[in-house]
Scaffold this active site. Structure first.
Site, PDB file in Angstrom:
ATOM      1  N   GLY A 228      40.811  29.700  36.251  1.00  0.00           N
ATOM      2  CA  GLY A 228      39.316  29.078  35.425  1.00  0.00           C
ATOM      3  C   GLY A 228      38.346  29.501  36.570  1.00  0.00           C
ATOM      4  O   GLY A 228      38.490  29.102  37.719  1.00  0.00           O
ATOM      5  N   HIS A 229      37.163  30.129  36.447  1.00  0.00           N
ATOM      6  CA  HIS A 229      35.693  30.566  37.270  1.00  0.00           C
ATOM      7  C   HIS A 229      35.523  28.987  38.279  1.00  0.00           C
ATOM      8  O   HIS A 229      35.718  27.616  37.799  1.00  0.00           O
ATOM      9  CB  HIS A 229      35.161  30.546  36.047  1.00  0.00           C
ATOM     10  CG  HIS A 229      33.965  29.737  35.656  1.00  0.00           C
ATOM     11  ND1 HIS A 229      32.990  30.188  34.880  1.00  0.00           N
ATOM     12  CD2 HIS A 229      34.763  28.816  35.059  1.00  0.00           C
ATOM     13  CE1 HIS A 229      33.025  29.483  33.547  1.00  0.00           C
ATOM     14  NE2 HIS A 229      33.656  28.760  33.631  1.00  0.00           N
ATOM     15  N   ASN A 230      35.128  29.246  39.000  1.00  0.00           N
ATOM     16  CA  ASN A 230      34.850  28.243  40.293  1.00  0.00           C
ATOM     17  C   ASN A 230      35.830  27.003  40.986  1.00  0.00           C
ATOM     18  O   ASN A 230      35.702  26.287  41.549  1.00  0.00           O
ATOM     19  CB  ASN A 230      33.576  27.817  39.399  1.00  0.00           C
ATOM     20  CG  ASN A 230      32.495  28.518  39.423  1.00  0.00           C
ATOM     21  OD1 ASN A 230      32.546  28.919  38.580  1.00  0.00           O
ATOM     22  ND2 ASN A 230      32.057  29.126  40.661  1.00  0.00           N
TER      23      ASN A 230
END
Lengths: 333, 333, 333
Positions: A228-230
């Site tokens: 997922g993002h980050n």
């Protein structure tokens, strides 16, 4: 894109293998090696290895032309040997030197789409129908297999391998709820991948919302993993297939994460942690080096249904035990 | 396909942001905003927001040039502010206006394959190596990223985003068993996707067997989701990555489904239901608005093995408690 | 690549359907059939079927123009009938004959990349942007959908269907650990797939390390399945979506494996075993024909949290029951 399937088997002398792997040669260095094989399957021209002590008894009976051993196993056989402190790692090197599988050819396949502002390092291989977006960067000697999509601005280090169908840099999943409607939060960050990283087939790594998604050096990701993002993954962590890591989670270095594990968002996992296959990690793991498991065991379906019904009553079972304890205590037993 | 990576940062005045988001301006509207950032990270030229009351104390100390606040938080700072009833949704809008990430260019990439009978609406963007089959339809302003496959006859609404590697309209998994052999049941339906839908990277949505698979307006699907044939998903439902929904299941509107959830086939889930990450839904959820969880907790592997062994004996444990209760009752305690 | 979406509906007489499926005709063979439908939805021109005895009562009321029935249900209706020992398999055949969905056109799409040393059988269809590597072989009548990647040397049998985005023959996940660094073990094997196999969208099948990964005849794989290196799957086994099978595991023939199941590496599963959706298989299943389940049940989140807390204390609960039993025994109750 030439070599016919059968034309690329390789032959090296054992002495040459010793030299190129840093192993010590014992016995005849002129023996010619063409293939790696297990102790049990090996025959003429094959080299095998002993890594797991369980298989010590197989060494003497093996028909391998040569064997890779640790110092303390030197005398298990009299065939020519490579002596190395880590026989399995030495075997991996030897297998690389002998590997008959056709290498991905350097250069950009005619059908690939590489944006004019993308930058490719020396000897990069870009496979058929791969797409590399504006401003993306790929380091030296990296291999991008067919049908990979690399979104704009993603940065990938040197000596990386990205298998077919992987998608790097798609939007993270970020929305604000406005009276039931989802308002998209633009994902303005990127994905930064270190050196010597392998990304499996159809694995997806989302770009960050504000900051970047970071994959450390030497990380190995199997197929169909979702990052997922980050998310940030520390150096040399290995993750098996079908695992998902939700947004903003930080995974330490040198971790091993089993297949189909699911790791919640916004938590951290310490260095050198091992997480078993299928485990669902809901909370931070702060202590380095631990080993965690947690999956529900299968059973013949009749037994499973019988036992699973009690799971909904564990709190009640606990109360009943407590009540019994109290009654016995009250009665002075 | 032009803009160099650094050339597309945007600058808007706070007054302009107020006007375009419908927020009320408090303070100096001429301040120039270039970026969104968290309260903690924000600096000169950045706009931040307060949505979660836990972070109220951070507002005063933030170095943001402007902050988005609800009416009741108006006085937490004296920097220029946007006042909005839903600061997080307003932030999302502002972030969209400032987003420096290169937009997908309208038009069909030279390497894409669009069937002659497919119909594309105005301003549709079709990325490199995307494939759009015979008779498929894509609504206005939708973006199809590289390497997406859209099978024949699939219909996608307006303002949709389909990320790289997604496959929409492949055959559902339908076979009749004939003495052990599987006879394929043709999948003659299609997939109909509403407006404002986002489909994540490598997500797959199968077409229906007889009827169609239906995805409502405003649905947001994360990466690597699998939607079986004849599934129907209600408007504005959001589903996180790695979730699977088996065939013919009907999901309500405004649901939130956590990552890696697995939903059996031929069941229904009511509107506004929340399902936790990793949950396995085996039966219908008929009551709207409930929140469901169900995952097996991880533990250090030694503890897990010790406890998990008892799971096979829950029925026996229950019997033992019952026997104790009976003996105590019989003895008059 | 011609047929407009509406131009390919087919019409066959019931007599012709009887002849082509081997069913016995009862009643008027001249009735013209254009579509398959459920008993409930069927109307003029539709043929339906009765397979599950639960729906016997629906036969008389159906508006189908013809019905497929087993011998013992012959008298449930007087409309023209096809009598067949396996009505559902007969229905599947009829549906294939009537299927209005556009068939994949034979030949190689202009945008596909087929290596010069790859060999394609007669009537093979290769879709847009598909990639077929050096020395790969595809048997007669097989269909490779768009954006599929087939690595070098992979062999696929006749009449196979490989859906979009599938990746066959990527590297297995094999590394030797050398003081924390991962040394790649080359994956020199291949993938051998039998005849009549279907591979779902975005499914990945890794090639073997030394030996090959083997998929038997008639195997059906749904979407987003991951098959690790050196796995062997027996003939006619069907596996539902999102399932993962780790390396070197051997699955028997005629098995049914539910969606999102996860099967550990280096184990074997006997023939004709059924594994429920979501089950985690950690150990060999040696007895043929069994049915296994094992998932943790969802519950309203409050109940779940209450019960799940006791899972960590099952060993303690067991001890408390034992202590109670001992105290009662000691007291002579």
């Amino acid at each position: 894109m030439s070599a016919s399937p059968a034309s690329n088997s390789k032959v090296l002398s054992l002495a040459e293998l010793a030299q190129r792997t840093g192993a010590r040669l014992e016995g005849d260095g002129t023996v010619r090696i063409t293939r790696v094989a297990t102790l049990q399957d090996a025959g003429e021209g094959d080299i095998s290895f002993l890594s797991n002590p369980r298989y010590r008894d197989e060494v003497a009976g093996s028909h391998a032309s040569a064997v890779i051993l640790a110092e303390d196993a030197l005398d298990l056989t009299q065939v020519p040997r490579l002596i190395h402190p880590n026989p399995y790692a030495c075997f991996a090197q030897v297998a690389q030197l002998l590997d008959p599988y056709p290498a991905a050819p350097p250069g950009v396949h005619a059908s690939a789409s590489v944006a004019t502002t993308a930058r490719l390092g020396a000897n990069v291989s870009v496979g058929a129908h791969a797409t590399i977006g504006e401003g993306a960067e790929i380091g030296d000697d990296s291999v991008i297999y067919p049908n990979v999509t690399i979104y704009p601005r993603v940065r990938i280090g040197a000596r990386c391998i990205v298998h077919a169908g992987a998608v790097i840099g798609a939007d993270g999943f970020g929305f604000a709820n406005d009276k039931g409607n989802w308002v998209k939060i633009p994902q303005s960050g990127s994905v930064i991948i270190g050196d010597d990283v392998e990304v499996g087939a159809n694995t997806t790594i989302d770009r960050g919302a504000l900051a970047d998604t970071l994959i450390g050096d030497g990380v190995k990701l199997d197929n169909q993993i979702q990052i997922g993002h980050n998310v940030r993954i520390g150096d040399h962590t290995a993750i098996a297939a079908c695992t998902g890591i939700a947004g903003s989670t930080v995974i330490g270095a040198y971790c091993s994460i089993g297949g189909a594990a699911m790791i919640h968002g916004h938590i951290s996992v310490a260095d050198r942690v091992t997480i078993g296959a299928g485990a669902m990690v809901r909370q931070a793991i702060t202590e380095p080096g631990g080993t965690y498991g947690g999956t529900f065991p299968i059973a013949p379906v009749r037994d499973w249904l019988k036992n699973v019904s009690h799971l909904r009553n564990l709190d009640r079972m606990n109360e009943r035990i407590r009540a019994l304890e109290k009654r016995l205590a009250d009665s002075g037993k």
